[in-house]
Write an enzyme that holds these catalytic residues in place. Sequence first.
Site, PDB file in Angstrom:
ATOM      1  N   LYS A 124      28.947 -49.504 -40.457  1.00  0.00           N
ATOM      2  CA  LYS A 124      29.659 -48.417 -39.782  1.00  0.00           C
ATOM      3  C   LYS A 124      28.661 -47.381 -39.279  1.00  0.00           C
ATOM      4  O   LYS A 124      27.871 -46.841 -40.058  1.00  0.00           O
ATOM      5  CB  LYS A 124      30.670 -47.761 -40.722  1.00  0.00           C
ATOM      6  CG  LYS A 124      31.594 -46.758 -40.011  1.00  0.00           C
ATOM      7  CD  LYS A 124      32.747 -46.358 -40.897  1.00  0.00           C
ATOM      8  CE  LYS A 124      33.766 -45.504 -40.136  1.00  0.00           C
ATOM      9  NZ  LYS A 124      34.941 -45.167 -40.961  1.00  0.00           N
ATOM     10  N   THR A 155      27.107 -36.057 -46.158  1.00  0.00           N
ATOM     11  CA  THR A 155      26.119 -36.216 -47.224  1.00  0.00           C
ATOM     12  C   THR A 155      24.748 -36.013 -46.593  1.00  0.00           C
ATOM     13  O   THR A 155      24.377 -36.729 -45.662  1.00  0.00           O
ATOM     14  CB  THR A 155      26.208 -37.611 -47.875  1.00  0.00           C
ATOM     15  OG1 THR A 155      27.484 -37.750 -48.504  1.00  0.00           O
ATOM     16  CG2 THR A 155      25.109 -37.807 -48.900  1.00  0.00           C
TER      17      THR A 155
END
Length: 352
Positions: free
Chosen positions: A210, A175
């Site tokens: 993460k 993304t």
Amino acid sequence: MSIVENAGLKLLRLLNPEFAHDVAIKALNLGLAPKPKTRVFENLKTSVGGLELDSPIGLAAGFDKNAEAVDPLLKCGFGFVEVGAVTPEGQPGNPKPRLFRLPKDQAVINRFGFNNLGMDIVSSRLAKRSEKGIVGVNLGANKDSDDRIKDYVKVLKCCGPFVDFATVNVSSPNTENLRNLQEKSSLNNLLYQVMSSRENLKNKVPIFLKIAPDLSLNQIDDISEIALKMQIDAVVATNTTLDRQGLKSDVKNKQGGLSGRPLFSKSTWVLANLSRRLEKKVPLIGVGGIASAQDAYVKILAGASAVQLYTGLVYNGIGLVTKINNGLSEILSQQNKTNLSDIVGSGTDEFL
């Protein structure tokens, strides 16, 4: 690996990778997938971010993006399962083809781009799960969002009541500009808003972060500082890499994030550096290239209290989870260790 599972994997490898993955999800739901003989080992029980796990082996986000097969997956020996990434609105992701096998490297390249059905559908499925077990959601942002930080908060509010933890994913390379959220000021703002939102939930789920493997030491310093400051419940290290060094497969130059065996050393290096800086004040979950009990053991020595895998299943089947649990328990027994925590981070310096 059983004869049936081996035959099934060979058949799936004849199919388009993304279609094969969809078939695997359907097989799990229909009860057609192999049923591993699982057991709970006392010496593998562990705690991460306040969660009590029967096994340190978790399923990484990306395998079950839309929470389609949570119940059957929990029966496969995983200590915890993470679904997603989930965005506020459903989105198709990047154009196909977007998933590539690299068999010579025991790796996969994906450029999915957070394809998912959206938080409303995923949360409704999570609400209906019947199997007991630890389940988390990977929080994502829509590609065309005007405020990505608000997207993370929206998904947390929607899915939070039905999960046991939530992971802030700022590390997908698929993304555009998402990884910019790992920079110090952006990450500080993002986590502040997510953690503040968590406090307003009835179910105050642990929040994990993460991160990417393609980080400098200065970036690892910044992330460690923020994780401590924000009292993040765990750091997941790591997501996929953009590095292509040493690959042998024909499709090695495809755009996307690389996972599997080639990621193992890079992700373990990040893990070990985090371990040294965080000094067990924030637990770590090791991800990247795990395909054996020995791999899981190395991640734990480097500082992980638990691990996650995904690509290893592509080449070894769902029975890999049971195999790792059995092997890791045996390794601990051979060393006369009764608790997994006894070895967490005990070999950190070897991986720096």
